[in-house]
Design an enzyme around this catalytic site. Structure first.
Site, mmCIF file in Angstrom:
data_model
loop_
_atom_site.group_PDB
_atom_site.id
_atom_site.type_symbol
_atom_site.label_atom_id
_atom_site.label_comp_id
_atom_site.label_asym_id
_atom_site.label_seq_id
_atom_site.Cartn_x
_atom_site.Cartn_y
_atom_site.Cartn_z
ATOM 1 N N PRO A 1 14.152 -8.459 -2.180
ATOM 2 C CA PRO A 1 13.500 -8.214 -0.900
ATOM 3 C C PRO A 1 13.942 -6.934 -0.194
ATOM 4 C CG PRO A 1 14.981 -10.095 -0.771
ATOM 5 C CD PRO A 1 14.860 -9.738 -2.213
ATOM 6 N N ASN A 2 12.947 -6.279 0.356
ATOM 7 C CA ASN A 2 13.083 -5.071 1.184
ATOM 8 C C ASN A 2 13.394 -3.817 0.389
ATOM 9 O OD1 ASN A 2 12.539 -6.237 3.796
ATOM 10 N ND2 ASN A 2 14.452 -7.348 3.516
ATOM 11 N N ARG B 1 13.456 4.323 5.582
ATOM 12 C CA ARG B 1 14.400 4.319 6.708
ATOM 13 C C ARG B 1 15.813 4.038 6.185
ATOM 14 N NH1 ARG B 1 14.840 -1.036 8.632
ATOM 15 N NH2 ARG B 1 13.465 -2.421 7.504
ATOM 16 N N TYR C 1 20.917 3.917 2.193
ATOM 17 C CA TYR C 1 20.217 3.647 0.935
ATOM 18 C C TYR C 1 19.649 4.884 0.230
ATOM 19 C CZ TYR C 1 20.485 -1.198 2.562
ATOM 20 O OH TYR C 1 20.938 -2.415 2.985
ATOM 21 N N ASN D 1 19.012 -5.974 -8.643
ATOM 22 C CA ASN D 1 19.476 -5.873 -7.259
ATOM 23 C C ASN D 1 18.766 -6.982 -6.481
ATOM 24 O OD1 ASN D 1 20.062 -5.331 -4.619
ATOM 25 N ND2 ASN D 1 19.785 -3.112 -4.786
ATOM 26 N N ALA E 1 19.193 -9.206 -0.180
ATOM 27 C CA ALA E 1 19.919 -10.180 0.648
ATOM 28 C C ALA E 1 20.073 -11.540 -0.053
ATOM 29 C CB ALA E 1 19.208 -10.352 1.989
ATOM 30 N N GLU F 1 24.404 -6.889 -12.015
ATOM 31 C CA GLU F 1 24.047 -6.894 -10.596
ATOM 32 C C GLU F 1 24.351 -5.514 -10.023
ATOM 33 O OE1 GLU F 1 26.142 -10.025 -8.512
ATOM 34 O OE2 GLU F 1 25.790 -9.033 -6.583
ATOM 35 N N HIS G 1 24.199 -3.003 -6.525
ATOM 36 C CA HIS G 1 23.958 -2.771 -5.096
ATOM 37 C C HIS G 1 24.089 -1.292 -4.811
ATOM 38 C CE1 HIS G 1 23.699 -6.964 -4.339
ATOM 39 N NE2 HIS G 1 24.790 -7.126 -5.091
ATOM 40 N N ARG H 1 30.688 -3.133 4.509
ATOM 41 C CA ARG H 1 29.688 -3.525 5.497
ATOM 42 C C ARG H 1 30.024 -4.897 6.103
ATOM 43 N NH1 ARG H 1 23.923 -2.534 3.089
ATOM 44 N NH2 ARG H 1 23.396 -2.652 5.304
HETATM 45 O O1 CA2 Z 1 23.106 -2.360 -1.202
HETATM 46 C C1 CA2 Z 1 22.202 -3.007 -1.725
HETATM 47 O O2 CA2 Z 1 21.584 -2.612 -2.715
HETATM 48 C C2 CA2 Z 1 21.740 -4.339 -1.096
HETATM 49 O O3 CA2 Z 1 21.426 -5.238 -2.160
HETATM 50 C C3 CA2 Z 1 20.506 -4.026 -0.284
HETATM 51 C C4 CA2 Z 1 19.985 -5.215 0.514
HETATM 52 C C5 CA2 Z 1 21.098 -5.866 1.312
HETATM 53 O O4 CA2 Z 1 20.621 -7.043 1.946
HETATM 54 C C6 CA2 Z 1 22.297 -6.213 0.452
HETATM 55 O O5 CA2 Z 1 23.308 -6.762 1.281
HETATM 56 C C7 CA2 Z 1 22.827 -4.974 -0.255
HETATM 57 C C8 CA2 Z 1 18.888 -4.795 1.497
HETATM 58 C C9 CA2 Z 1 17.837 -3.911 0.964
HETATM 59 C C10 CA2 Z 1 17.122 -3.279 2.115
HETATM 60 O O6 CA2 Z 1 16.630 -2.052 1.669
HETATM 61 C C11 CA2 Z 1 16.138 -1.195 2.589
HETATM 62 C C12 CA2 Z 1 15.997 0.100 2.169
HETATM 63 C C13 CA2 Z 1 15.511 1.049 3.036
HETATM 64 C C14 CA2 Z 1 15.145 0.694 4.295
HETATM 65 C C15 CA2 Z 1 15.287 -0.598 4.706
HETATM 66 C C16 CA2 Z 1 15.767 -1.565 3.858
#
Ligand code: CA2
Length: 151
Positions: free
Chosen positions: A12-13, A20, A25, A78, A81, A102, A104, A111
């Protein structure tokens, strides 16, 4: 040497990459990253056919692990969340023989506390954290070296 197949699975996301929070990221989109990993797969020995899938839905991730993932030689995953709480996804990973790395993008340990724990890690072959999008590339090369060893 025979080709291998690698599922590149993002949760997700991650479809929001590049839009953003570039300080966390990076500024590249998921499509950019997927294109590069697919190309990298083709450009080594053994050749790896990379199948990219992204979903915001837990059940779709479970289905993809059980189908495409089960048939693949490796999964670069990946879970977003879901990493921190999805027992359904953990059980799906545990139910197949395909090794999972896995990944990240961010260093989850720098964090919030709730990001420090992964329910996936105990059933994964390994984990790459905090190396940005290079984590996906490093995971792919690890799978390539594993497949070369076992060829
Ligand atoms: O660091 C990572 O790759 C995470 O898996 C990313 C997840 C987060 O919930 C994990 O704790 C760590 C969130 C991905 C959100 O990605 C976005 C990217 C750009 C803008 C907004 C969200």
């Amino acid at each position: 040497m025979a080709h291998g197949t690698i599922l590149l699975l993002n949760g997700p996301n991650l479809n929001m990459l590049g839009t953003r929070e570039p300080e966390i990221y990076g500024s590249r989109t998921l499509a950019d990253i997927e294109r590069d990993i697919v190309a990298l797969g083709k450009s080594g020995t053994p050749q790896l056919d990379v199948v990219p899938v992204q979903s915001n839905h837990e059940g779709v991730l479970v289905d993809t692990i059980q189908t495409v993932g089960r048939e693949a030689d490796g999964i670069i995953f990946n879970p977003g969340a879901f990493t921190h709480y999805s027992i359904a996804i953990r059980d799906a990973v545990a139910s197949i023989n395909t090794p999972v790395v896995e990944v990240h993008i961010s260093n989850v340990h720098k964090r919030e506390e709730f990001r420090h724990h992964s329910v996936i890690a105990p059933v994964a072959a390994g984990q790459i954290v905090g190396l940005g999008e290079d984590g996906y590339r490093l995971a792919l090369e690890w799978f390539r070296s594993q497949l070369a060893k076992n060829a």
